[in-house]
Design an enzyme around this catalytic site. Structure first.
Site, PDB file in Angstrom:
ATOM      1  N   GLY A   1      -7.311  -2.307  20.889  1.00 12.46           N
ATOM      2  CA  GLY A   1      -5.903  -2.523  21.215  1.00 12.46           C
ATOM      3  C   GLY A   1      -5.096  -1.232  21.210  1.00 12.46           C
TER       4      GLY A   1
ATOM      5  CG  ASP B   1      -9.344  -5.933   3.891  1.00 14.97           C
ATOM      6  OD1 ASP B   1      -8.161  -5.770   4.255  1.00 14.97           O
ATOM      7  OD2 ASP B   1      -9.754  -6.982   3.371  1.00 14.97           O
TER       8      ASP B   1
ATOM      9  CE1 TYR C   1       2.996  -8.615  14.216  1.00 18.24           C
ATOM     10  CE2 TYR C   1       4.945  -9.272  15.445  1.00 18.24           C
ATOM     11  CZ  TYR C   1       3.937  -8.357  15.194  1.00 18.24           C
ATOM     12  OH  TYR C   1       3.878  -7.198  15.918  1.00 18.24           O
TER      13      TYR C   1
ATOM     14  N   PRO D   1       7.178  -1.192  19.226  1.00 15.87           N
ATOM     15  CG  PRO D   1       4.846  -1.216  19.368  1.00 15.87           C
ATOM     16  CD  PRO D   1       5.975  -1.296  18.379  1.00 15.87           C
TER      17      PRO D   1
ATOM     18  CG  LEU E   1       4.654  -8.965  25.296  1.00 15.89           C
ATOM     19  CD1 LEU E   1       3.917  -9.629  24.129  1.00 15.89           C
ATOM     20  CD2 LEU E   1       5.048 -10.008  26.337  1.00 15.89           C
TER      21      LEU E   1
HETATM   22  N1  LIG Z   1       0.858  -5.469  21.668  1.00 16.16           N
HETATM   23  C1  LIG Z   1       2.121  -5.818  21.435  1.00 16.16           C
HETATM   24  O1  LIG Z   1       2.776  -6.500  22.223  1.00 16.16           O
HETATM   25  C2  LIG Z   1       2.801  -5.355  20.157  1.00 16.16           C
HETATM   26  C3  LIG Z   1       4.197  -5.439  20.077  1.00 16.16           C
HETATM   27  C4  LIG Z   1       4.833  -5.011  18.920  1.00 16.16           C
HETATM   28  C5  LIG Z   1       4.104  -4.502  17.868  1.00 16.16           C
HETATM   29  N2  LIG Z   1       2.743  -4.452  17.974  1.00 16.16           N
HETATM   30  C6  LIG Z   1       1.990  -3.915  16.846  1.00 16.16           C
HETATM   31  O2  LIG Z   1       1.099  -2.936  17.307  1.00 16.16           O
HETATM   32  C7  LIG Z   1      -0.059  -2.925  16.477  1.00 16.16           C
HETATM   33  C8  LIG Z   1      -1.311  -3.071  17.326  1.00 16.16           C
HETATM   34  O3  LIG Z   1      -1.252  -4.293  18.047  1.00 16.16           O
HETATM   35  P1  LIG Z   1      -2.363  -4.708  19.140  1.00 16.16           P
HETATM   36  O4  LIG Z   1      -1.632  -5.225  20.316  1.00 16.16           O
HETATM   37  O5  LIG Z   1      -3.336  -3.630  19.325  1.00 16.16           O
HETATM   38  O6  LIG Z   1      -3.030  -6.002  18.440  1.00 16.16           O
HETATM   39  P2  LIG Z   1      -4.241  -6.173  17.407  1.00 16.16           P
HETATM   40  O7  LIG Z   1      -3.984  -7.488  16.744  1.00 16.16           O
HETATM   41  O8  LIG Z   1      -5.548  -5.987  18.066  1.00 16.16           O
HETATM   42  O9  LIG Z   1      -4.071  -4.971  16.408  1.00 16.16           O
HETATM   43  C9  LIG Z   1      -4.383  -5.060  15.068  1.00 16.16           C
HETATM   44  C10 LIG Z   1      -5.473  -4.113  14.632  1.00 16.16           C
HETATM   45  O10 LIG Z   1      -5.501  -4.167  13.201  1.00 16.16           O
HETATM   46  C11 LIG Z   1      -6.845  -4.417  12.769  1.00 16.16           C
HETATM   47  N3  LIG Z   1      -6.818  -5.135  11.488  1.00 16.16           N
HETATM   48  C12 LIG Z   1      -6.512  -6.436  11.254  1.00 16.16           C
HETATM   49  N4  LIG Z   1      -6.636  -6.723   9.952  1.00 16.16           N
HETATM   50  C13 LIG Z   1      -7.025  -5.572   9.327  1.00 16.16           C
HETATM   51  C14 LIG Z   1      -7.309  -5.225   7.981  1.00 16.16           C
HETATM   52  N5  LIG Z   1      -7.238  -6.134   6.992  1.00 16.16           N
HETATM   53  N6  LIG Z   1      -7.666  -3.947   7.711  1.00 16.16           N
HETATM   54  C15 LIG Z   1      -7.750  -3.015   8.710  1.00 16.16           C
HETATM   55  N7  LIG Z   1      -7.503  -3.287  10.003  1.00 16.16           N
HETATM   56  C16 LIG Z   1      -7.128  -4.559  10.309  1.00 16.16           C
HETATM   57  C17 LIG Z   1      -7.467  -5.234  13.893  1.00 16.16           C
HETATM   58  O11 LIG Z   1      -8.890  -5.205  13.830  1.00 16.16           O
HETATM   59  C18 LIG Z   1      -6.887  -4.523  15.113  1.00 16.16           C
HETATM   60  O12 LIG Z   1      -7.649  -3.380  15.440  1.00 16.16           O
HETATM   61  C19 LIG Z   1       0.141  -4.046  15.447  1.00 16.16           C
HETATM   62  O13 LIG Z   1       0.728  -3.514  14.285  1.00 16.16           O
HETATM   63  C20 LIG Z   1       1.125  -4.951  16.138  1.00 16.16           C
HETATM   64  O14 LIG Z   1       1.861  -5.718  15.217  1.00 16.16           O
HETATM   65  C21 LIG Z   1       2.075  -4.858  19.093  1.00 16.16           C
END
Ligand SMILES: NC(=O)c1ccc[n+]([C@@H]2O[C@H](COP(=O)([O-])OP(=O)(O)OC[C@H]3O[C@@H](n4cnc5c(N)ncnc54)[C@H](O)[C@@H]3O)[C@@H](O)[C@H]2O)c1
Length: 247
Positions: free
Chosen positions: A17, A56, A151, A181, A183
């Protein structure tokens, strides 16, 4: 290229991601990167030239191990990107349908995980008298949004931690900022279409720049917050969302 030459960085949740794109960007700019993710990051590491440590972040000992691995490999820690979160896999649910155990899990990763990482990395940065902590929050903190109360509450806590930590760590020359960010069509969220379906049309109509956002849109702000260009910027939130919220 080369704007982060030699900097030692940890990206939590960097295996996929947005975190994977953040890790790639930091590498392209010359940084050494350790990916700390609960998901398998071997492919991400091979792809970007980063190191991977299974972590973790909700476990204080594993968070400390990730920081130790960074110090061992690179000799220091310059940039901590608190990106790991329970996010894309979360089902959209009304407030009264959220299981309290799931609430706790979201808080344990999104809030305590960031705390655990700062608790381990902060003392090294204080000794160095320098460092950048980038907390990945969310535009939802400012807008609210139905169906994601756990969340949004967790990201609100992280935004508050940014402000408090900036005051606590400022005397040691450490900058703490939030990258929020809107969406963004990361590979993770594209795989979990429920979020996109629930939010996309409302999000687009809320933006001054009414188009979809992609991981590349976040890169400029990430580099700015990680680099010396932001040395007098702390306690702030940069929203990268096409002008949807004003922080
Ligand atoms: N994509 C969007 O629209 C968006 C918007 C606003 C904020 N965000 C934030 O951006 C970040 C990345 O989002 P994303 O879209 O890549 O989604 P995502 O859910 O894939 O990202 C989460 C990442 O955290 C890791 N993770 C989960 N639990 C964990 C743990 N216990 N220990 C270590 N790692 C762990 C997951 O494996 C993953 O790689 C997140 O913080 C999300 O809240 C994303």
């Amino acid at each position: 290229m080369g704007r982060l030459k030699g900097k030692a960085c940890i990206v939590t949740g960097g295996a996929k991601g947005l975190g994977l794109e953040f890790s790639r960007t930091l590498r392209v700019e010359g940084a050494n990167v350790l990916i700390a993710d609960i998901a398998d990051g071997a492919e991400a590491a091979a792809d970007t030239g980063a190191l991977y440590k299974h972590t973790d972040v909700s476990d204080p000992a594993e968070a400390a191990d990730a920081v130790s691995a960074c110090i061992e490999a690179f000799g220091r820690i310059d940039v901590l990107v608190n990106n790991a979160a329970v996010f894309a896999t979360l089902p959209v649910a009304r407030y009264d349908e959220i299981d309290p155990d799931l609430w706790d899990e979201v808080m344990a990763v999104n809030v305590r995980g960031a705390f655990n990482m700062v608790r381990a990395a902060g003392p090294h940065m204080e000794r160095q008298q320098s460092g950048k902590i980038i907390n990945v929050t969310s535009g939802t903190v400012y807008k609210g949004m139905p169906g994601m109360l756990h969340y949004i509450a967790s990201k609100g806590a992280l935004a508050a931690m940014t402000r408090a930590l900036s005051r606590e760590l400022g005397p040691a020359g450490i900058c703490v900022n939030s990258l929020a960010p809107g969406l963004t069509l990361s590979s993770s969220i594209v795989e979990n279409t429920e979020h996109v379906e629930a939010a996309r049309s409302k999000v687009l109509s809320s933006r001054a720049l009414a188009r979809d956002a992609y991981p590349d849109d976040l890169i400029g702000a990430l580099i700015f917050l990680a680099s010396n260009d932001s040395d007098f910027v702390t306690g702030q939130t940069i929203a990268v969302d096409g002008g949807s919220v004003n922080t």
